[in-house]
Write an enzyme that holds these catalytic residues in place. Structure first.
Site, short mmCIF file in Angstrom:
data_model
loop_
_atom_site.label_atom_id
_atom_site.label_comp_id
_atom_site.label_asym_id
_atom_site.label_seq_id
_atom_site.Cartn_x
_atom_site.Cartn_y
_atom_site.Cartn_z
N ASP A 261 0.88 -1.16 0.00
CA ASP A 261 0.00 0.00 0.00
C ASP A 261 0.92 1.22 0.00
O ASP A 261 2.12 1.13 0.29
CB ASP A 261 -0.96 0.00 1.19
CG ASP A 261 -2.18 0.91 0.93
OD1 ASP A 261 -2.10 1.79 0.04
OD2 ASP A 261 -3.20 0.77 1.62
C1 NOJ Z 1 -3.94 4.09 0.06
C2 NOJ Z 1 -5.13 3.19 0.05
O1 NOJ Z 1 -5.17 2.44 1.24
C3 NOJ Z 1 -5.15 2.25 -1.15
O2 NOJ Z 1 -6.38 1.58 -1.16
C4 NOJ Z 1 -4.93 2.99 -2.42
O3 NOJ Z 1 -4.95 2.09 -3.51
C5 NOJ Z 1 -3.60 3.72 -2.34
N1 NOJ Z 1 -3.64 4.66 -1.22
C6 NOJ Z 1 -3.27 4.49 -3.60
O4 NOJ Z 1 -4.09 5.59 -3.72
#
Ligand code: NOJ
Length: 735
Positions: A261
C-alpha cells in the site's frame, strides 16, 4: 522472562503459528495458467540487468507519473511504463469514466452476473485508460467493525459472499486483460491508527474469516495483492513473513506479486526478504525517503537480500504482465481522462436498484400515480456546490452515492432523488414539492397534505486521511447524519404516509425511526453512485420489485455488535464471531438480520434435496497446491437444491441462502455460516430451482494443530432460507 519465551507465550495464547521463512516462495506443482507466463518472465529476467530489475520493483515516486503508482519502462524487453491506478469502483480522477456502484452495493445484489459484469466493465474502462493494474477489488476491510471507515469498499461482512464477489470481479477485470489487485492484505479493519496499530489475530480466525476471500482471489488468478498499512501479530503487513511468504505464497500458491500500500513499506531488507515484490509509490508522500531503488541495490550487493529474491520479485511482476497478455502490441496509451463509459451506466443502475433493500413496507409501496408527493432532505438533491466539489468525496453534502477516500471517483453525471422523481412526477401528473434541507423548520408545511412524504437521510464514512463533519474516516456513531432521526420525526408528525430512504455506507441504528408513528416504509438505498435517483424511482414505483438483501446486520444498539474501533492494538478477541456469527452465538436479536430484504411479492420454499456424488471423506484436504490452496478444497462434494415459488402477484427475484452448521466433532464454531446462495428471477406463479454447490472447503474448518483444512465427521446442519434468520427448510448432510 526472555524475549523468546515471551514470544512463545504470546503465540500460545493467540494460537499463532509462526511460519518458517519460505523465501523464495515455492512454485506450485502441476501446470497452471501461470506456467507459460512464468517461463516468459524467466526468459525476460535473464536478459535484464540488476538495475533493470530494481527499476521494475520500485515506484518512480509520489506524484511522479500519470497514475497513482508508476514504474519506469525497460526498453530491452519492451516493458512499458507500468500504470497502477485506483480503484475499486472506477478510475480515480477520471473525467470520462463511470462511477460504478461501491462494492457493498454490488454485494447487496447477491447477483453474480451483475457482479461479474461490473468487474468486466471496470476492467474495460481501466484498459481504455491504459491502466495496467487496477487497484481493487477489496476484501479487507471485511467489515468486522460496523463503524469501520472503508467497509463500503468491500462486498459484505461475510467471507463467503465476499469471496464469491472477489472472484467474479477479478474474473471480470482480468477477462479484458487488466491486472486486478486484491487489497488490503490483511486484517486492516479500521482507519484509526491504521499505520501504527497491530491486528493480533489467531490462526483459525485468520483462515476462516480474513484469509478466506483472499484465497478466492488467488484461486481466480489475481495478478497482484496489496499488503496493508497495519501490523499483523506485531510485524508490518508488508514485511510479514507469515502473511506474505507463509500464507499467501506458500499455502495459497499465489503466483503474482505483492505491492505495498502507498508508503506502507518500513524497511529495505525486511520487506524484500519477507515477501513484498514491489514498493509504491517508491518514495514517501513528501517525495523523499526511498527504501528500495539504490538502497535495495546496496542491500543486494551487501548480501542482505539475495539476487534470487530480486529475480523472484521481477519474475512475479513480469509473469502478471504476461498472464494478462499486456505484452501484446496495442495496449492503449495511459490517459486516465479518456472517455471510456460506453453503456456501463446500465450496470450502475441495475446494481444500484437490485442492491436496494426494502426493510419495511406496510403496503404504501409501490407508489401508484400519487396526486401529490413531498420530498425532504439535503440528500434529495445534487450537492449544491457541484457533484464533484469535494476532493475524493470528502464531504457529505447533497445526495450520497459513495463514501470518501482513494476508493472514490468523480461522477460523470449524477441523478439525485429529486431529478428522477421530478421526471416521474411530470409523466404521471403528480405535484412534487421539495424541502431540500435537513432543518426541521418549515418541514411540516412542506409535507402536510401530500399523499406521501419521502425523506432521504444518510450516513457516510471513508478513508482516514480526510475527516468529514468530525468523523475521522471511521464513523463516530451509527446514527443517521444531519439529525436524520429528528428530521424523520418532524416529517412523520405532519404526514402519516412517510417513506424513509436511507443512503448509507453501512449499518445505521433505526430504532427511533421505526418507533415513529407515520413511518410506513423504509427503503435501504445503500450507496447507489451516479444512478442514485433512477434506482430509487425504479423501486418506489415498482418498476422492479426490490431484491437486495443486507450484507451486514442492522442491530438495535451499537453495543450489540460486540466490536468497536480500538485505540491501540486490536486483539481480535471476538475471533470467529463477527456480524451475524456473533448475534447468533450470543443470542442477540438484531433489528434486521444479515441476508434480510423484503419484496413486493412472496416466495415459498419447498423440496430440499441434498445429493453427494460419492461419500465425502472426512479429514484434511490433501491435493497439490494450486492457486488458492490444495486443489481438492475446491471440488464440489455435495449439491443442495430447493424449489422456490413466486406466490405473489408480481415478478420478483429471491436470494435463497444456504447456511451450514458444523457437526459436534468440530471445534466450537458459529451456529451457522453462509455457504451458498442463489438469486432466482421468477414471474408470478413460477417456480425455479435454487442450486447450491458445496465445495470441500465449504464443509471444512481450519485445524490449527494440523495446519490443514479439515472436514469433520458427523452430521452437518443444512438450512435454506430467505435470510440468516428466516430459515424455511432444514436438512442435514452426513460425513
Ligand atoms: C492508500 C489506500 O489504502 C489504497 O487503497 C490505495 O490504492 C492507495 N492509497 C493508492 O491511492
Amino acid at each position: 522472562m526472555g524475549f523468546a519465551a515471551l514470544a512463545l507465550l504470546v503465540a500460545a495464547v493467540l494460537q499463532v503459528t509462526w511460519a518458517e521463512p519460505v523465501c523464495p516462495a515455492p512454485r506450485p506443482t502441476g501446470t497452471t495458467v501461470w506456467t507459460a507466463a512464468h517461463s516468459s518472465a524467466a526468459a525476460a529476467v535473464a536478459r535484464m540487468s540488476q538495475q533493470d530489475k530494481i527499476t521494475i520493483v520500485t515506484g518512480t515516486g509520489w506524484e511522479r507519473g500519470p497514475c497513482v503508482g508508476n514504474t519506469a519502462p525497460i526498453s530491452s524487453i519492451n516493458y512499458p511504463e507500468l500504470c497502477l491506478h485506483d480503484g475499486p469502483l472506477g478510475i480515480r480522477f477520471g473525467t470520462g469514466s463511470t462511477a460504478f456502484t461501491p462494492a457493498i452495493q454490488a454485494g447487496s445484489t447477491w447477483d453474480v452476473e451483475l457482479i461479474r459484469q461490473r468487474g468486466e466493465y471496470l476492467g474495460a474502462e481501466a484498459r481504455g485508460c491504459g491502466i495496467h493494474v487496477l487497484l481493487g477489488p477489496v476484501a479487507g476491510a471485511l467489515g468486522k467493525i460496523p463503524h469501520g471507515g472503508r467497509n463500503w469498499e468491500g462486498f459484505a461482512a461475510d467471507p463467503y459472499l465476499s469471496g464469491i464477489a472477489m472472484s467474479e470481479t477479478i474474473d471480470g477485470i482480468q477477462s479484458v486483460g487488466v491486472q486486478a489487485c486484491a487489497k488490503h492484505y490483511i486484517v486492516n479493519e479500521q482507519e484509526l491508527n491504521r499505520e501504527t496499530m497491530s491486528s493480533n489475530v489467531d490462526d483459525r480466525t485468520m483462515h476462516e474469516l480474513y484469509l478466506w476471500p483472499f484465497a478466492d482471489a488467488v484461486h481466480a488468478n489475481v495478478a497482484s495483492v496489496m499488503c496493508s498499512y497495519n501490523k499483523i501479530n506485531g510485524s508490518w503487513a508488508c514485511e510479514n513473513d507469515m502473511a506474505q511468504n507463509g500464507l499467501l505464497k506458500k499455502e495459497l500458491g499465489f503466483q503474482g506479486f505483492i505491492v505495498s500500500d502507498w508508503n506502507a513499506q518500513h524497511t529495505t531488507t525486511g520487506s524484500a526478504n519477507y515477501g513484498m515484490d514491489m514498493t509504491m509509490p517508491g518514495t514517501d508522500f513528501s517525495g523523499g525517503n526511498v527504501l528500495w531503488g539504490p538502497q535495495l541495490n546496496a542491500a543486494i550487493n551487501n548480501n542482505q537480500v539475495s539476487r534470487a529474491r530480486l529475480d523472484d520479485m521481477a519474475k512475479r511482476i513480469l509473469a502478471s504482465w504476461y498472464l494478462l497478455g499486456q505484452d501484446a502490441p496495442g495496449y492503449p496509451p495511459i490517459n486516465i481522462r479518456a472517455n471510456v463509459q460506453g453503456n456501463h451506466k446500465e450496470n450502475v443502475r441495475a446494481v444500484a436498484r437490485d442492491g436496494t433493500v426494502l426493510l419495511k413496507n406496510d403496503g404504501i409501496l409501490p407508489l401508484s400515480r400519487p396526486a401529490k408527493l413531498a420530498l425532504v432532505g439535503s440528500a434529495a438533491v445534487v450537492d449544491p456546490q457541484g457533484m464533484n466539489s469535494c476532493v475524493d468525496k470528502g464531504c457529505n453534502r447533497g445526495a450520497l452515492g459513495m463514501g470518501w477516500g482513494s476508493g472514490s471517483v468523480n461522477y460523470p453525471y449524477f441523478v439525485a432523488p429529486y431529478d428522477a422523481l421530478r421526471a416521474r412526477a411530470q409523466a404521471d401528473g403528480t405535484t412534487l414539492s421539495l424541502h431540500s434541507s435537513d432543518s426541521t423548520g418549515g418541514v411540516a408545511n412542506a409535507v402536510s397534505g401530500a399523499d406521501a412524504a419521502i425523506v432521504v437521510i444518510t450516513a457516510d464514512s471513508g478513508e482516514g486521511y480526510i475527516t468529514v463533519e468530525g468523523h475521522p474516516g471511521d464513523r463516530l456513531h451509527l446514527d443517521p447524519w444531519h439529525n436524520g432521526n429528528q428530521l424523520v420525526q418532524a416529517v412523520a408528525a405532519a404526514n402519516k404516509n412517510t417513506i424513509v430512504v436511507v443512503h448509507s455506507v453501512g449499518p445505521v441504528i433505526l430504532e427511533t425511526i421505526l418507533a415513529t408513528p407515520g413511518v410506513r416504509a423504509v427503503v435501504w438505498g445503500g450507496l447507489p453512485s451516479q444512478e442514485n435517483g433512477n434506482a430509487l424511482v425504479d423501486i418506489l414505483y415498482g418498476l422492479v420489485s426490490p431484491s437486495g438483501k443486507l450484507v451486514y446486520t442492522i442491530a438495535k444498539r451499537p453495543e450489540d455488535y460486540g466490536t468497536v474501533v480500538v485505540r491501540g492494538d486490536d486483539n481480535f478477541g471476538e475471533g470467529l464471531y463477527i456480524d451475524y456469527r456473533h448475534f447468533d452465538n450470543a443470542g442477540i436479536e438484531p433489528r434486521f438480520e444479515f441476508g434480510f430484504g423484503l419484496s413486493y411479492t412472496n416466495f415459498t420454499y419447498s423440496s430440499l434435496r441434498t445429493t453427494t456424488p460419492s461419500a465425502i471423506p472426512s479429514g484434511p484436504a490433501r491435493g497439490p497446491t494450486l492457486p488458492g490452496g490444495p486443489s481438492d478444497l475446491w471440488d464440489t462434494v455435495a449439491t443442495v437444491t430447493a424449489t422456490i415459488t413466486n406466490t405473489g402477484a408480481v415478478a420478483g427475484a429471491e436470494v435463497a441462502q444456504l447456511y451450514l452448521t458444523l457437526p459436534a466433532s468440530a471445534p466450537a464454531a458459529p451456529p451457522k455460516q453462509l455457504r451458498g446462495f442463489a438469486k432466482l428471477k421468477l414471474e408470478p406463479g413460477a417456480s425455479g430451482t435454487a442450486t447450491f454447490k458445496l465445495r470441500r472447503r465449504d464443509l471444512s474448518y481450519w485445524d490449527v494443530g494440523r495446519q490443514q483444512w479439515v472436514v469433520p465427521a458427523g452430521t452437518f446442519g443444512v438450512r435454506v432460507g430467505a435470510s440468516s434468520r428466516d430459515i424455511r427448510l432444514t436438512g442435514s448432510l452426513q460425513v
